[in-house]
Design a protein around this motif. Structure first.
Motif, PDB file in Angstrom:
ATOM      1  N   THR A  66       0.563  -0.983  -0.255  1.00 47.74           N
ATOM      2  CA  THR A  66      -0.201  -0.264  -0.060  1.00 47.74           C
ATOM      3  C   THR A  66       0.530   0.822  -0.157  1.00 47.74           C
ATOM      4  OG1 THR A  66      -1.880  -1.390   1.074  1.00 47.74           O
ATOM      5  CG2 THR A  66      -2.097   1.593   1.581  1.00 47.74           C
ATOM      6  N   ALA A  67       1.939   1.226   0.754  1.00 48.55           N
ATOM      7  CA  ALA A  67       2.979   2.172   0.645  1.00 48.55           C
ATOM      8  C   ALA A  67       3.744   1.862  -0.174  1.00 48.55           C
ATOM      9  CB  ALA A  67       4.501   2.148   1.635  1.00 48.55           C
ATOM     10  N   ALA A  68       3.985   1.329  -1.469  1.00 51.79           N
ATOM     11  CA  ALA A  68       4.660   1.322  -2.204  1.00 51.79           C
ATOM     12  C   ALA A  68       3.617   2.053  -3.911  1.00 51.79           C
ATOM     13  CB  ALA A  68       4.851   0.204  -2.852  1.00 51.79           C
ATOM     14  N   GLY A  69       2.116   1.735  -3.408  1.00 50.43           N
ATOM     15  CA  GLY A  69       1.701   2.604  -4.376  1.00 50.43           C
ATOM     16  C   GLY A  69       0.690   4.288  -3.935  1.00 50.43           C
ATOM     17  N   ALA A  70       1.094   4.520  -2.582  1.00 44.59           N
ATOM     18  CA  ALA A  70       0.817   5.758  -2.931  1.00 44.59           C
ATOM     19  C   ALA A  70       2.163   6.616  -2.770  1.00 44.59           C
ATOM     20  CB  ALA A  70       0.974   6.055  -0.883  1.00 44.59           C
ATOM     21  N   PHE A  71       3.207   5.926  -2.245  1.00 43.81           N
ATOM     22  CA  PHE A  71       4.903   6.710  -3.302  1.00 43.81           C
ATOM     23  C   PHE A  71       5.047   7.052  -4.421  1.00 43.81           C
ATOM     24  CE2 PHE A  71       9.086   6.621  -4.901  1.00 43.81           C
ATOM     25  CZ  PHE A  71       9.558   7.627  -4.437  1.00 43.81           C
ATOM     26  N   ALA A  72       4.204   5.902  -5.966  1.00 41.91           N
ATOM     27  CA  ALA A  72       4.053   5.950  -7.172  1.00 41.91           C
ATOM     28  C   ALA A  72       3.158   6.508  -7.483  1.00 41.91           C
ATOM     29  CB  ALA A  72       3.504   4.929  -7.589  1.00 41.91           C
ATOM     30  N   GLY A  73       2.200   6.992  -6.714  1.00 40.83           N
ATOM     31  CA  GLY A  73       1.060   7.816  -6.998  1.00 40.83           C
ATOM     32  C   GLY A  73       1.850   9.238  -6.873  1.00 40.83           C
ATOM     33  N   MET A  74       2.353  10.098  -5.550  1.00 40.61           N
ATOM     34  CA  MET A  74       2.472  11.021  -5.164  1.00 40.61           C
ATOM     35  C   MET A  74       3.934  11.609  -6.167  1.00 40.61           C
ATOM     36  SD  MET A  74       4.575  11.856  -1.994  1.00 40.61           S
ATOM     37  CE  MET A  74       3.385  11.354  -0.584  1.00 40.61           C
ATOM     38  N   LEU A  75       4.477  10.459  -7.029  1.00 43.19           N
ATOM     39  CA  LEU A  75       5.230  10.050  -7.891  1.00 43.19           C
ATOM     40  C   LEU A  75       4.742  10.692  -9.089  1.00 43.19           C
ATOM     41  CD1 LEU A  75       8.605  10.486  -8.519  1.00 43.19           C
ATOM     42  CD2 LEU A  75       8.303   8.210  -9.234  1.00 43.19           C
ATOM     43  N   THR A  76       3.866  10.460  -9.616  1.00 42.84           N
ATOM     44  CA  THR A  76       3.064  11.208 -10.661  1.00 42.84           C
ATOM     45  C   THR A  76       2.099  12.357 -10.761  1.00 42.84           C
ATOM     46  OG1 THR A  76       2.106   8.579 -11.322  1.00 42.84           O
ATOM     47  CG2 THR A  76       0.374  10.702 -11.922  1.00 42.84           C
ATOM     48  N   GLY A  77       1.974  12.983  -8.655  1.00 47.37           N
ATOM     49  CA  GLY A  77       1.315  14.163  -9.311  1.00 47.37           C
ATOM     50  C   GLY A  77       3.284  15.334  -8.575  1.00 47.37           C
ATOM     51  N   TRP A  78       4.375  14.689  -8.465  1.00 46.31           N
ATOM     52  CA  TRP A  78       5.287  15.410  -8.923  1.00 46.31           C
ATOM     53  C   TRP A  78       5.933  15.416 -10.016  1.00 46.31           C
ATOM     54  CZ3 TRP A  78      10.563  14.725 -10.324  1.00 46.31           C
ATOM     55  CH2 TRP A  78      11.715  15.557  -9.522  1.00 46.31           C
ATOM     56  N   PHE A  79       5.659  14.942 -11.191  1.00 47.17           N
ATOM     57  CA  PHE A  79       5.736  15.373 -12.089  1.00 47.17           C
ATOM     58  C   PHE A  79       4.863  16.470 -12.473  1.00 47.17           C
ATOM     59  CE2 PHE A  79       7.313  10.519 -13.717  1.00 47.17           C
ATOM     60  CZ  PHE A  79       8.673  10.589 -12.811  1.00 47.17           C
ATOM     61  N   ASN A  80       3.761  16.114 -12.671  1.00 45.83           N
ATOM     62  CA  ASN A  80       2.573  17.256 -12.477  1.00 45.83           C
ATOM     63  C   ASN A  80       2.950  18.600 -12.489  1.00 45.83           C
ATOM     64  OD1 ASN A  80      -0.512  17.960 -11.904  1.00 45.83           O
ATOM     65  ND2 ASN A  80       0.265  18.050 -14.575  1.00 45.83           N
ATOM     66  N   VAL A  81       2.671  18.465 -10.910  1.00 46.68           N
ATOM     67  CA  VAL A  81       3.116  19.540 -10.502  1.00 46.68           C
ATOM     68  C   VAL A  81       4.282  20.347 -10.401  1.00 46.68           C
ATOM     69  CG1 VAL A  81       2.802  21.194  -7.521  1.00 46.68           C
ATOM     70  CG2 VAL A  81       1.306  18.529  -8.680  1.00 46.68           C
ATOM     71  N   ARG A  82       4.890  19.328  -9.823  1.00 44.19           N
ATOM     72  CA  ARG A  82       7.162  20.488 -10.193  1.00 44.19           C
ATOM     73  C   ARG A  82       7.207  20.388 -11.480  1.00 44.19           C
ATOM     74  NH1 ARG A  82       5.740  23.164  -5.368  1.00 44.19           N
ATOM     75  NH2 ARG A  82       5.099  21.474  -3.700  1.00 44.19           N
ATOM     76  N   LEU A  83       7.479  19.347 -12.354  1.00 45.56           N
ATOM     77  CA  LEU A  83       7.815  19.731 -13.456  1.00 45.56           C
ATOM     78  C   LEU A  83       7.360  19.689 -14.691  1.00 45.56           C
ATOM     79  CD1 LEU A  83       9.899  15.826 -13.163  1.00 45.56           C
ATOM     80  CD2 LEU A  83      10.506  18.299 -12.350  1.00 45.56           C
ATOM     81  N   ARG A  84       5.428  20.410 -13.815  1.00 47.11           N
ATOM     82  CA  ARG A  84       4.980  20.580 -15.072  1.00 47.11           C
ATOM     83  C   ARG A  84       4.199  20.312 -16.120  1.00 47.11           C
ATOM     84  NH1 ARG A  84       2.290  24.428 -12.099  1.00 47.11           N
ATOM     85  NH2 ARG A  84       4.773  25.121 -11.039  1.00 47.11           N
ATOM     86  N   ILE A  85       5.010  18.617 -16.179  1.00 49.79           N
ATOM     87  CA  ILE A  85       4.209  17.507 -17.221  1.00 49.79           C
ATOM     88  C   ILE A  85       2.570  17.570 -17.071  1.00 49.79           C
ATOM     89  CG2 ILE A  85       4.512  15.299 -17.928  1.00 49.79           C
ATOM     90  CD1 ILE A  85       7.184  15.051 -16.549  1.00 49.79           C
ATOM     91  N   MET A  86       2.269  17.288 -18.362  1.00 47.21           N
ATOM     92  CA  MET A  86       0.676  17.035 -18.776  1.00 47.21           C
ATOM     93  C   MET A  86       0.290  16.439 -17.380  1.00 47.21           C
ATOM     94  SD  MET A  86      -1.349  17.123 -21.021  1.00 47.21           S
ATOM     95  CE  MET A  86      -1.373  15.349 -22.135  1.00 47.21           C
ATOM     96  N   ASP A  87      -1.090  15.825 -16.899  1.00 42.59           N
ATOM     97  CA  ASP A  87      -1.463  15.341 -15.800  1.00 42.59           C
ATOM     98  C   ASP A  87      -1.087  13.556 -16.137  1.00 42.59           C
ATOM     99  OD1 ASP A  87      -3.975  16.161 -17.734  1.00 42.59           O
ATOM    100  OD2 ASP A  87      -4.822  17.193 -16.028  1.00 42.59           O
ATOM    101  N   LEU A  88      -2.438  13.462 -17.904  1.00 34.46           N
ATOM    102  CA  LEU A  88      -2.127  12.199 -18.730  1.00 34.46           C
ATOM    103  C   LEU A  88      -0.904  11.903 -18.877  1.00 34.46           C
ATOM    104  CD1 LEU A  88      -4.564  11.370 -19.699  1.00 34.46           C
ATOM    105  CD2 LEU A  88      -4.263  11.900 -22.014  1.00 34.46           C
ATOM    106  N   LEU A  89      -0.031  12.721 -19.467  1.00 32.97           N
ATOM    107  CA  LEU A  89       1.391  12.178 -19.716  1.00 32.97           C
ATOM    108  C   LEU A  89       2.378  11.463 -18.184  1.00 32.97           C
ATOM    109  CD1 LEU A  89       3.154  11.463 -21.980  1.00 32.97           C
ATOM    110  CD2 LEU A  89       3.706  13.839 -21.603  1.00 32.97           C
TER     111      LEU A  89
END
Length: 298
Positions: A66-89
């Motif tokens: 469960t924690a591994a999934g949470a980290f992966a989801g946070m990484l997706t958010g980091w790509f979008n929020v910090r790196l400005r990568i489009m949400d879908l991408l």
């Protein structure tokens, strides 16, 4: 449909209701089209199965998954929020990366758990057949998570997260850290999906690299079916609706695959799923057209 098939569909439906709750958080509450779930579902299964097969306690393995999934989801958010990568991408990038990561974790395409202890073998008393006890246990787990989510999204943090999805500009004007809210929401969403993957692997006797294919379709189907069956604006009813939608989805699939006159087989599962989702998406349009014709005719 036999009792065994009925309870099997209920069991899988309850597990995938956790996926549906995760998809509800990302797609409906955060308004974030997150495709990471196709990677975090098998991630949960891979982590849990590998740890259990290596001798770890199944409860610890499930928590780590469960924690591994949470980290992966946070990484997706980091790509979008910090790196400005489009949400879908951002979701597609992490979903693709997780395929290789899951193979690395398992070391092979699948990890069997047939003779290993699982949360089900530890918790089930053995009074009734396991195909009856497993769904009963899953009902308790799903309801506990449902009520926990209802409480969380009525708290200040949860309301800030909902405001971020509804109107991020207004939320920022009210002092909400929308970036953090998005990261937390995606972490929570993918934690639920990864938990579902861990339970699915333990329920089905092993983890497989291909078990995540079509997870996002199942989650969306559950959300859409639930909203069609129980349309509601209050979150307490929305969470219940997606749980019902996930169970109904599995029943529809089971009925289609067990109807001999249709001639469908197990390899047609993804075809049936796609057709079912298409039908559910088109159904509201058909209803609206029928109502308009009725008014014009009247």
């Amino acid at each position: 449909m036999t009792l065994y098939s009925f309870m099997g569909a209920l069991e899988i439906g309850l597990i995938f209701s956790l996926v549906a709750l995760g998809v509800l958080i990302s797609f409906r509450i955060l308004n974030f089209p997150d495709l990471t779930v196709d990677g975090t579902f098998p991630l949960g299964g891979a982590v849990a199965a590998t740890l259990i097969a290596s001798g770890s306690d199944p409860f610890t393995a499930t928590l780590v998954a469960t924690a591994a999934g949470a980290f992966a989801g946070m990484l997706t958010g980091w790509f979008n929020v910090r790196l400005r990568i489009m949400d879908l991408l951002a979701g597609i990038l992490l979903m693709t990366a997780l395929y290789s990561i899951n193979l690395r974790i398992m070391g092979k395409p699948n990890v069997p758990l047939i003779f290993e202890p699982t949360v089900f073998s530890v918790l089930l008393p053995g009074v009734l057949p396991d195909y009856i006890e497993k769904p009963l246990l899953l009902v308790v787990v799903v309801l506990v998570i449902k009520f926990a989510l209802d409480w969380f999204f009525s708290s200040e943090t949860g309301l800030a997260m909902r405001a971020t999805g509804a109107n991020p500009r207004m939320a920022r004007a009210q002092g909400v850290a929308t970036g953090r809210a998005k990261l937390a929401g995606l972490a929570l969403s993918n934690a639920l999906v990864s938990l579902a993957g861990a339970l699915f692997a333990q329920s089905q006797g092993g983890s497989d690299i291909s078990m995540g294919i079509g997870t996002i379709v199942i989650g969306l189907a559950a959300v859409i079916i639930g909203e069609s069956v129980l349309p509601a604006r209050r979150l307490i009813w929305m969470t219940l609706a997606v749980i019902i939608g996930a169970v109904l989805y599995r029943f529809f699939i089971a009925l289609a695959l067990n109807s001999e006159f249709i001639g469908l087989k197990s390899q047609d599962l993804n075809l049936v799923a796609s057709l079912l989702v298409t039908f559910v998406l088109v159904l509201p349009i058909l209803k609206r057209n029928l109502r308009l014709r009725g008014r014009q005719g009247g």
